[in-house]
Design an enzyme around this catalytic site. Structure first.
Site, PDB file in Angstrom:
ATOM      1  N   GLY A 173      51.509  -6.287  42.597  1.00 55.05           N
ATOM      2  CA  GLY A 173      50.323  -6.226  43.452  1.00 55.05           C
ATOM      3  C   GLY A 173      49.186  -7.055  42.900  1.00 55.05           C
ATOM      4  O   GLY A 173      48.017  -6.665  42.940  1.00 55.05           O
TER       5      GLY A 173
ATOM      6  N   ALA B 130      57.140  -4.302  47.197  1.00 53.59           N
ATOM      7  CA  ALA B 130      57.083  -3.330  46.104  1.00 53.59           C
ATOM      8  C   ALA B 130      57.999  -2.139  46.349  1.00 53.59           C
ATOM      9  O   ALA B 130      58.468  -1.504  45.399  1.00 53.59           O
ATOM     10  CB  ALA B 130      55.648  -2.854  45.907  1.00 53.59           C
TER      11      ALA B 130
ATOM     12  N   ASN C  77      50.980  -1.921  39.477  1.00 53.75           N
ATOM     13  CA  ASN C  77      49.700  -1.814  40.153  1.00 53.75           C
ATOM     14  C   ASN C  77      49.824  -1.735  41.670  1.00 53.75           C
ATOM     15  O   ASN C  77      48.944  -1.216  42.343  1.00 53.75           O
ATOM     16  CB  ASN C  77      48.825  -3.019  39.764  1.00 53.75           C
ATOM     17  CG  ASN C  77      47.593  -3.139  40.631  1.00 53.75           C
ATOM     18  OD1 ASN C  77      46.671  -2.337  40.534  1.00 53.75           O
ATOM     19  ND2 ASN C  77      47.584  -4.138  41.507  1.00 53.75           N
TER      20      ASN C  77
ATOM     21  N   SER D 101      45.445   6.865  39.744  1.00 57.33           N
ATOM     22  CA  SER D 101      44.180   7.014  40.461  1.00 57.33           C
ATOM     23  C   SER D 101      43.544   8.335  40.087  1.00 57.33           C
ATOM     24  O   SER D 101      44.233   9.286  39.683  1.00 57.33           O
ATOM     25  CB  SER D 101      44.429   6.968  41.976  1.00 57.33           C
ATOM     26  OG  SER D 101      43.258   7.317  42.690  1.00 57.33           O
TER      27      SER D 101
ATOM     28  N   SER E  59      42.801  10.117  42.216  1.00 60.92           N
ATOM     29  CA  SER E  59      43.471  10.928  43.237  1.00 60.92           C
ATOM     30  C   SER E  59      44.687  11.670  42.692  1.00 60.92           C
ATOM     31  O   SER E  59      45.243  12.529  43.383  1.00 60.92           O
ATOM     32  CB  SER E  59      43.892  10.049  44.422  1.00 60.92           C
ATOM     33  OG  SER E  59      42.761   9.531  45.082  1.00 60.92           O
TER      34      SER E  59
ATOM     35  N   TYR F  19      49.179  10.053  49.923  1.00 56.59           N
ATOM     36  CA  TYR F  19      48.821   9.128  48.835  1.00 56.59           C
ATOM     37  C   TYR F  19      48.659   9.836  47.497  1.00 56.59           C
ATOM     38  O   TYR F  19      49.211   9.400  46.483  1.00 56.59           O
ATOM     39  CB  TYR F  19      47.530   8.414  49.219  1.00 56.59           C
ATOM     40  CG  TYR F  19      46.921   7.529  48.164  1.00 56.59           C
ATOM     41  CD1 TYR F  19      47.437   6.256  47.907  1.00 56.59           C
ATOM     42  CD2 TYR F  19      45.804   7.927  47.441  1.00 56.59           C
ATOM     43  CE1 TYR F  19      46.859   5.426  46.953  1.00 56.59           C
ATOM     44  CE2 TYR F  19      45.218   7.103  46.490  1.00 56.59           C
ATOM     45  CZ  TYR F  19      45.751   5.863  46.249  1.00 56.59           C
ATOM     46  OH  TYR F  19      45.175   5.038  45.310  1.00 56.59           O
TER      47      TYR F  19
ATOM     48  N   LYS G 293      50.262   9.177  43.445  1.00 60.91           N
ATOM     49  CA  LYS G 293      49.483   8.839  42.253  1.00 60.91           C
ATOM     50  C   LYS G 293      49.667   9.878  41.149  1.00 60.91           C
ATOM     51  O   LYS G 293      49.690   9.547  39.958  1.00 60.91           O
ATOM     52  CB  LYS G 293      48.004   8.674  42.628  1.00 60.91           C
ATOM     53  CG  LYS G 293      47.747   7.445  43.493  1.00 60.91           C
ATOM     54  CD  LYS G 293      48.202   6.173  42.794  1.00 60.91           C
ATOM     55  CE  LYS G 293      47.918   4.923  43.584  1.00 60.91           C
ATOM     56  NZ  LYS G 293      48.276   3.683  42.855  1.00 60.91           N
TER      57      LYS G 293
END
Length: 256
Positions: free
Chosen positions: A12, A67, A93, A146, A148, A159, A163
């Protein structure tokens, strides 16, 4: 030159945090394999990044592949071996975050997010770790997780688990790969201004709120992650593994 003559793979890397990391790794002496989605729209940015890295006196090669594809990690590793003789640092990433409410979450949105952010990462980390083991000189693996991973988000129910999974993956890989001298750590960015949250932060009220939640008084920039990432990749962190480093301007601890 904390990464002098090291070979670094960054997924990324065409924009945002990955791009900033690629430039800083090159500035610190590394040659870089740039992983990107393979889309024609990203190619111009990748070509520009290669020119920036070469202007710093280092070498770069790009590998365009999704990815979420379990085979992409091996393609990146093969490019690093062919171009630079091996892999010293692997940075996972790549990630997506299509904000969406939970109760009507489309199944494909969930699956795309998990496959891109976590499943693809697992196989890419595995490919890099196997190469590092073959080389016999250790290495560093870094996952960009993250904040998160530690807190919830009503529009991020697809999401945040990915993470948290990346953080957990680095903790377990630190144990599994420590005997080979391979260190595994996670970076946990806070609210960093990138394409992933551009729409969300277009709301000025939301933007001001997020900046106000941050003790340092501003949102993060991709460059804010580059220094911590280089530290974890370098020999300065030679006794750091299984760790998680928040890079959030203090947002996580600002509870009152």
């Amino acid at each position: 030159m904390l990464l002098a003559d090291k070979s670094v793979i960054i997924t990324g890397a065409s924009r945002g945090i990955g791009r900033a990391a690629a430039i800083e790794c090159a500035r610190q002496g590394a040659n870089v394999v740039i992983g990107y989605s393979g889309s024609p729209s990203s190619r111009a940015a990748v070509d520009e990044l290669i020119q920036e890295i070469e202007a710093l006196g280092r070498r770069a090669v790009a590998v365009g592949a999704p990815a979420e594809d379990p085979d992409t990690g091996q393609l990146l590793v093969d490019a690093a071996v062919e171009q630079f003789g091996g892999v010293d640092v692997f940075v996972n990433n790549a990630g997506i975050c299509p904000f969406h409410s939970f109760l009507d979450m489309p199944r494909q949105t969930y699956l795309d997010t998990v496959n891109t952010n976590l499943n693809g990462a697992f196989f890419a980390v595995q490919a890099a770790a196997n190469q590092m083991k073959r080389q016999g000189r250790g290495g560093a693996i870094i996952a960009v997780s993250s904040i998160s991973a530690l807190v919830g988000g009503g529009m991020q129910t697809h999401y945040t688990p990915t993470k948290a999974g990346l953080l957990s993956l680095m903790q377990s890989c630190a144990v599994a790969l420590g005997p080979y001298g391979i260190r595994c750590n996670a970076l946990l960015p806070g609210t960093i201004e990138t394409d992933i949250n551009k729409e969300d932060l277009a709301d000025q009220k939301k933007r001001d709120y997020m900046a106000g939640r941050t003790p340092l008084g501003r949102l993060g920039r991709p460059e804010d992650l580059a220094g911590p990432l280089v530290f974890l990749a370098s020999d300065m962190a030679q006794y750091v593994t299984g760790a998680s480093l928040l890079v959030d301007g203090g947002m996580y601890v600002n509870l009152q």
